[in-house]
Write a protein that holds these residues in place. Structure first.
Motif, PDB file in Angstrom:
ATOM      1  N   ARG A 431      -3.375 -19.130  -0.887  1.00  0.00           N
ATOM      2  CA  ARG A 431      -4.503 -18.234  -0.639  1.00  0.00           C
ATOM      3  C   ARG A 431      -4.043 -17.058   0.210  1.00  0.00           C
ATOM      4  N   CYS A 432      -4.510 -15.888  -0.186  1.00  0.00           N
ATOM      5  CA  CYS A 432      -4.124 -14.667   0.509  1.00  0.00           C
ATOM      6  C   CYS A 432      -5.352 -13.790   0.694  1.00  0.00           C
ATOM      7  N   HIS A 433      -5.467 -13.223   1.894  1.00  0.00           N
ATOM      8  CA  HIS A 433      -6.550 -12.275   2.181  1.00  0.00           C
ATOM      9  C   HIS A 433      -5.936 -11.004   2.740  1.00  0.00           C
ATOM     10  N   LEU A 434      -6.312  -9.881   2.149  1.00  0.00           N
ATOM     11  CA  LEU A 434      -5.787  -8.589   2.566  1.00  0.00           C
ATOM     12  C   LEU A 434      -6.937  -7.629   2.847  1.00  0.00           C
ATOM     13  N   PRO A 435      -6.935  -6.983   4.005  1.00  0.00           N
ATOM     14  CA  PRO A 435      -7.959  -5.969   4.278  1.00  0.00           C
ATOM     15  C   PRO A 435      -7.652  -4.696   3.499  1.00  0.00           C
ATOM     16  N   VAL A 436      -8.599  -4.289   2.680  1.00  0.00           N
ATOM     17  CA  VAL A 436      -8.344  -3.162   1.783  1.00  0.00           C
ATOM     18  C   VAL A 436      -8.173  -1.873   2.560  1.00  0.00           C
ATOM     19  N   GLU A 437      -9.101  -1.600   3.509  1.00  0.00           N
ATOM     20  CA  GLU A 437      -9.044  -0.324   4.227  1.00  0.00           C
ATOM     21  C   GLU A 437      -7.779  -0.221   5.069  1.00  0.00           C
ATOM     22  N   LYS A 438      -7.467  -1.310   5.828  1.00  0.00           N
ATOM     23  CA  LYS A 438      -6.273  -1.278   6.664  1.00  0.00           C
ATOM     24  C   LYS A 438      -5.012  -1.085   5.826  1.00  0.00           C
ATOM     25  N   ALA A 439      -5.018  -1.730   4.642  1.00  0.00           N
ATOM     26  CA  ALA A 439      -3.842  -1.602   3.785  1.00  0.00           C
ATOM     27  C   ALA A 439      -3.692  -0.168   3.281  1.00  0.00           C
ATOM     28  N   ARG A 440      -4.842   0.469   2.981  1.00  0.00           N
ATOM     29  CA  ARG A 440      -4.761   1.839   2.488  1.00  0.00           C
ATOM     30  C   ARG A 440      -4.317   2.801   3.594  1.00  0.00           C
ATOM     31  N   ASP A 441      -4.693   2.444   4.855  1.00  0.00           N
ATOM     32  CA  ASP A 441      -4.352   3.304   5.976  1.00  0.00           C
ATOM     33  C   ASP A 441      -3.010   2.974   6.594  1.00  0.00           C
ATOM     34  N   ALA A 442      -2.276   2.039   6.021  1.00  0.00           N
ATOM     35  CA  ALA A 442      -1.005   1.622   6.625  1.00  0.00           C
ATOM     36  C   ALA A 442      -0.016   2.780   6.602  1.00  0.00           C
ATOM     37  N   PRO A 443       0.853   2.827   7.631  1.00  0.00           N
ATOM     38  CA  PRO A 443       1.813   3.917   7.665  1.00  0.00           C
ATOM     39  C   PRO A 443       2.805   3.838   6.543  1.00  0.00           C
TER      40      PRO A 443
END
Length: 444
Positions: A431-443
Motif C-alpha cells: 500500500r502506498c499513499h502519496l500527497p498529490v499537491e506536495k508531490a507536484r510542488d516538490a523541488p
C-alpha cells in the motif's frame, strides 16, 4: 498499583486520608476530654450538696417546728435548679443518664460516643433521728451535651470545608500541571509519527513551559531536517532517473542498432544461400538468439526509463504495464482498477506511481507464487492511493522490504508519502499513499 494511578488521584488520596485522620482524631480527643470536662464543670455543685445538707440538718435540730422549716426550705428551692429535695417516700434517686434518654437535640450515636460520668450525688436529711429525704444533685446535661454536639458539628464542618477547598485548589493546580504535560506528551507523540508542523501549546509552571518551548524548538529543527532529507532524497531519485535515462539512451542508441544489424545480416545470410546441414541450423539459432536479445533489451529499456509516460499519460502507461504482465504471467489472474484521472499527473509523481506498481507486480511474478493478484490506483481527495495485493505465500518474516521496494520506499519518502507491506486474510498487500499537491510542488 500506586504508579498506575493518575496524578490527581495520587494528589487527592493523601489529602483525603489526612483530613479523615484529622476528623477521627478530633472525635477521639472529644471522647477523651469531654468526660473530664463535664465532671470538672459539675464538681463544685456536687461538693456543695454536703454543705447544704449539713446546714439544713443543723437548722432542723434547732427548730421548734422542723417540719415547717423543711417545708419552707423546699419551697425556697428553684424548681429549675440542679439541687433539689427528694422525700424518702418518692423512691430511688434518679440517675443523670436516665435524663439523657429523652434528649432529642443530640443524636443518639453521639451520646453513645461520649462517656457521661456519674455526676449525681445525695446527702440525707434527718428529723429527730428519722430519715425524711435527701438533698440531691441531679444536673441537667442537655445544654452541655448540646454544646459539645455543636462544637463537633463546627469541627466537622470546618474539616469538610477545608477538604473541599483544598481539593478544589489541588484539582485546579493539578489541572494546570497535568494539562500542559498532556499537551507535551501528545506533541512528542506527533513528532514520533513525523508530524512536526503542529506546535505544542505553551502553558503551566515555568519548568513545563520551558520544556514545551524546547520541544517546539526540537520540532522545528526536526521539520527542517525532515525537509532537507526529503529534498536530498528527491535529488538522489532525480539523479538515479537521470542515470537510468542516460543508460537507456546508450542501450537504445548503441546496442539496439548492433542487434538490428546482426539480425538483418543473419536474415540476409539465410536468404542468400539455401540452408544446408549445420550451417542452416546455426544461422537459425543466431537469429533466435538475436531476437531474444532484442526482447530482453526492450524489457531493460522499459524498466530503466518508461519514456512513453509523458507521451501516452500515466493511466495509459499503467494499463500497458498490466497488459504486459498478463502476457508474461498468463497463469496469474490479474484484476485492476486504475483511475483515468491519473493522466493528469506527470513529473516525479507519475514516475513514482509507475515504479511502485511495476515493482509490486514484479515481486508477485518472481516471488509470490500467487494464482491471482489485484492492482488499484486512484486519486482520493488530495492524495493518491496505490494498492497491489496477491494470494501468494507472503514475505519472509524480518524481510519486509527487499532491494526493489527499498528503492520505492525512498522514492515515496522523497515525495512525503508512505509505503507499507502487510499480510492480512491470507493476502499480501503493498500500500502506498502519496500527497498529490506536495508531490507536484516538490523541488526539481
Amino acid at each position: 498499583m500506586w504508579q498506575r494511578l493518575s496524578f490527581r488521584t495520587q494528589l487527592f488520596l493523601p489529602l483525603g486520608a489526612g483530613f479523615l485522620a484529622a476528623l477521627v482524631l478530633s472525635g477521639i480527643l472529644l471522647q477523651i476530654f469531654a468526660t473530664g470536662q463535664l465532671a470538672d464543670e459539675n464538681e463544685p455543685a456536687r461538693r456543695s450538696i454536703k454543705t447544704i445538707a449539713a446546714a439544713l440538718n443543723n437548722t432542723l435540730r434547732a427548730s421548734d417546728d422542723p417540719q415547717k422549716t423543711l417545708q419552707a426550705f423546699v419551697q425556697s428551692l428553684d424548681t429549675s435548679s440542679d439541687i433539689q429535695f427528694r422525700a424518702a417516700e418518692a423512691g430511688p434517686i434518679p440517675s443523670v443518664k436516665d435524663g439523657l434518654a429523652n434528649l432529642e437535640a443530640v443524636p443518639r450515636w453521639f451520646l453513645n460516643l461520649l462517656t457521661v460520668p456519674d455526676l449525681d450525688a445525695a446527702s440525707p436529711v434527718v428529723i429527730d433521728g428519722r430519715h425524711v429525704g435527701d438533698i440531691v444533685f441531679v444536673p441537667d446535661l442537655s445544654a452541655d451535651l448540646f454544646e459539645k454536639w455543636v462544637g463537633f458539628l463546627a469541627l466537622t464542618s470546618l474539616v469538610v470545608v477545608l477538604m473541599v477547598l483544598t481539593g478544589t485548589i489541588a484539582y485546579v493546580f493539578a489541572g494546570s500541571v497535568v494539562r500542559p504535560l498532556q499537551y507535551l506528551g501528545e506533541g512528542l507523540t506527533r513528532m514520533r509519527r513525523g508530524d512536526y508542523a503542529t506546535p505544542i501549546p505553551v502553558g503551566g509552571p515555568p519548568e513545563i513551559r520551558r520544556s514545551c518551548e524546547a520541544a517546539n524548538a526540537l520540532g522545528a529543527t526536526l521539520a527542517q531536517l525532515s525537509q532537507d532529507n526529503r529534498d536530498l532524497l528527491h535529488r538522489l531519485v532525480s539523479l538515479q532517473d537521470d542515470e537510468r535515462r542516460d543508460l537507456a539512451r546508450e542501450l537504445h542508441d548503441e546496442l539496439g542498432p548492433l542487434l538490428f544489424s546482426i539480425r538483418a545480416g543473419t536474415i540476409s545470410l539465410m536468404e542468400a544461400s539455401p540452408p544446408a546441414g549445420n550451417l542452416g541450423n546455426s544461422a537459425e539459432e543466431v537469429l533466435q538468439s538475436v531476437e531474444a536479445l532484442q526482447q530482453t533489451n526492450r524489457r531493460i529499456l522499459d524498466r530503466l526509463s518508461p519514456l512513453y509516460i509523458e507521451e501516452l499519460g500515466l493511466e495509459t502507461s499503467v494499463q500497458t504495464l498490466l497488459r504486459n504482465f498478463r502476457k508474461q504471467a498468463p497463469h496469474i489472474g490479474l484484476t485492476a482498477r486504475i483511475d483515468p484521472g491519473l493522466n493528469a499527473i506527470d513529473g516525479p509523481l507519475a514516475q513514482t506511481v509507475y515504479r511502485v506498481i511495476q515493482e509490486a507486480l514484479t515481486n508477485v511474478l518472481r516471488h509470490a507464487g500467487a494464482s491471482n493478484a489485484d492492482a488499484q490506483a486512484s486519486i482520493v481527495g488530495d492524495g493518491l492511493v496505490i494498492e497491489v495485493s496477491d494470494d501468494g505465500g507472503g514475505f519472509p518474516e524480518g524481510n519486509l522490504f527487499g532491494r526493489g521496494l527499498t528503492g520505492m520506499h525512498e522514492r515515496v519518502r522523497a515525495l512525503s508519502g508512505s509505503l507499507s507491506l502487510l499480510r492480512a486474510d491470507e493476502r499480501t498487500y503493498v500500500r502506498c499513499h502519496l500527497p498529490v499537491e506536495k508531490a507536484r510542488d516538490a523541488p526539481p
